[in-house]
Scaffold this motif. Structure first.
Motif, mmCIF file in Angstrom:
data_model
loop_
_atom_site.group_PDB
_atom_site.id
_atom_site.type_symbol
_atom_site.label_atom_id
_atom_site.label_comp_id
_atom_site.label_asym_id
_atom_site.label_seq_id
_atom_site.Cartn_x
_atom_site.Cartn_y
_atom_site.Cartn_z
ATOM 1 N N ARG A 1 0.832 -1.202 0.000
ATOM 2 C CA ARG A 1 0.000 0.000 0.000
ATOM 3 C C ARG A 1 0.870 1.258 0.000
ATOM 4 O O ARG A 1 2.095 1.195 0.078
ATOM 5 C CB ARG A 1 -0.921 -0.004 1.218
ATOM 6 C CG ARG A 1 -1.896 -1.187 1.259
ATOM 7 C CD ARG A 1 -2.661 -1.207 2.565
ATOM 8 N NE ARG A 1 -1.741 -1.300 3.691
ATOM 9 C CZ ARG A 1 -2.020 -0.903 4.921
ATOM 10 N NH1 ARG A 1 -3.200 -0.360 5.183
ATOM 11 N NH2 ARG A 1 -1.124 -1.039 5.887
ATOM 12 N N SER A 2 0.225 2.397 -0.059
ATOM 13 C CA SER A 2 0.949 3.667 -0.034
ATOM 14 C C SER A 2 1.613 3.869 1.320
ATOM 15 O O SER A 2 1.229 3.243 2.316
ATOM 16 C CB SER A 2 -0.009 4.829 -0.305
ATOM 17 O OG SER A 2 -0.922 4.975 0.777
ATOM 18 N N SER A 3 2.596 4.745 1.358
ATOM 19 C CA SER A 3 3.282 5.025 2.620
ATOM 20 C C SER A 3 2.325 5.627 3.641
ATOM 21 O O SER A 3 2.466 5.392 4.847
ATOM 22 C CB SER A 3 4.467 5.966 2.378
ATOM 23 O OG SER A 3 4.038 7.177 1.774
ATOM 24 N N GLU A 4 1.327 6.376 3.161
ATOM 25 C CA GLU A 4 0.345 6.973 4.072
ATOM 26 C C GLU A 4 -0.496 5.894 4.747
ATOM 27 O O GLU A 4 -0.710 5.931 5.968
ATOM 28 C CB GLU A 4 -0.562 7.949 3.316
ATOM 29 C CG GLU A 4 0.120 9.211 2.813
ATOM 30 C CD GLU A 4 0.910 8.990 1.536
ATOM 31 O OE1 GLU A 4 1.674 9.893 1.152
ATOM 32 O OE2 GLU A 4 0.769 7.908 0.927
ATOM 33 N N PRO B 1 5.413 0.211 -1.862
ATOM 34 C CA PRO B 1 4.239 0.533 -2.681
ATOM 35 C C PRO B 1 4.273 -0.188 -4.023
ATOM 36 O O PRO B 1 5.345 -0.339 -4.628
ATOM 37 C CB PRO B 1 4.345 2.052 -2.851
ATOM 38 C CG PRO B 1 5.075 2.502 -1.624
ATOM 39 C CD PRO B 1 6.082 1.423 -1.353
ATOM 40 N N GLU C 1 3.584 0.526 -7.017
ATOM 41 C CA GLU C 1 4.166 1.179 -8.195
ATOM 42 C C GLU C 1 5.689 1.040 -8.247
ATOM 43 O O GLU C 1 6.294 1.199 -9.313
ATOM 44 C CB GLU C 1 3.777 2.660 -8.244
ATOM 45 C CG GLU C 1 4.173 3.465 -7.025
ATOM 46 C CD GLU C 1 3.048 3.563 -6.015
ATOM 47 O OE1 GLU C 1 3.017 4.554 -5.261
ATOM 48 O OE2 GLU C 1 2.202 2.645 -5.985
#
Length: 232
Positions: free
Chosen positions: A42-45, A59, A61
């Motif tokens: 998932r995203s870092s957030e 992530p 991507e």
């Protein structure tokens, strides 16, 4: 020396079902594997908001460009926020010669997939809990398994009865036949495999093979060896 391969080298097409795990199997594999690497796609957030202890944030991507950094030994485990991305990441591993890897379709399904199969409550312990609730004139609704985390794979476990009038904050409930079991959201990654039984004093006791912290005794050399064995 490890050598990456491309899809043309594969005799069989990638079959996602060979590597897809249920929430219970995912946590079980993470608990008992000798050398396991967990990646959060998932995203870092999202990762900063909540993640499995010990998981590395990668992530999606950036996944394919980072494939050369993947460990060549041990077991790789993936989870993320998007089923399609996870299937793609798993196929990338397969196409590049990795064989021992697993994934679950999403982080939400992993955390939300907790059920009674995660806990082994002995018959004697169940009878004790049911009897205690009955003798208290139904003032209690069940027990809370309190998990005090120490490291990414180690914790202390204890139990307390929960009054019927109490609403445990930020805890999930698991239904058993005559009572409920509560556990905090933070304790979920340490829950699978937990055993509840009566000790020699007739008291409820919770223990998790591979995850419970055990008391160390013996000489200094023996204690050091015990710690080293625990980390292997």
């Amino acid at each position: 020396m490890f050598k990456f391969s491309d899809l043309s080298d594969k005799e069989e097409d990638f079959n996602a079902q060979d590597h897809l795990l249920s929430p219970k199997k995912f946590f079980e594999k993470r608990r008992i594997a000798k050398k396991v690497y967990v990646f959060d796609l998932r995203s870092s957030e999202d990762y900063e908001t909540s993640h499995l202890p010990g998981a590395h944030n990668l992530p999606f991507e950036n996944f394919e460009d980072s494939i050369y950094q993947m460990p060549f030994s041990g077991e790789i485990m993936l989870y993320g926020g998007d089923q399609k991305e996870l299937f793609s990441a798993a196929e990338i591993l397969y196409d590049n010669g990795f064989e021992i890897f697993y994934f679950i379709d999403s982080y939400d399904s992993l955390i939300g997939g907790v059920d009674a199969s995660f806990i082994d409550i002995s018959q004697k312990a169940q009878e004790h809990i049911t009897s205690f609730i009955k003798d208290s004139a139904e003032k209690f609704q069940g027990i809370s398994i309190i998990i005090e985390t120490k490291t990414e794979l180690k914790a202390n476990y204890s139990i307390q009865f929960i009054e019927l009038s109490a609403t445990p904050a930020e805890k999930i409930s698991i239904d058993f036949e005559n009572f409920q079991v509560f556990v905090s959201n933070e304790g979920i990654p340490y829950l699978e495999g937990t055993e509840v039984d009566l000790n020699d004093k007739g008291e409820l006791e919770a223990f998790n093979p591979n995850m419970s912290i055990t008391e160390i005794s013996g000489s200094v050399e023996e204690q050091i060896q015990h710690v080293l064995d625990e980390e292997v």
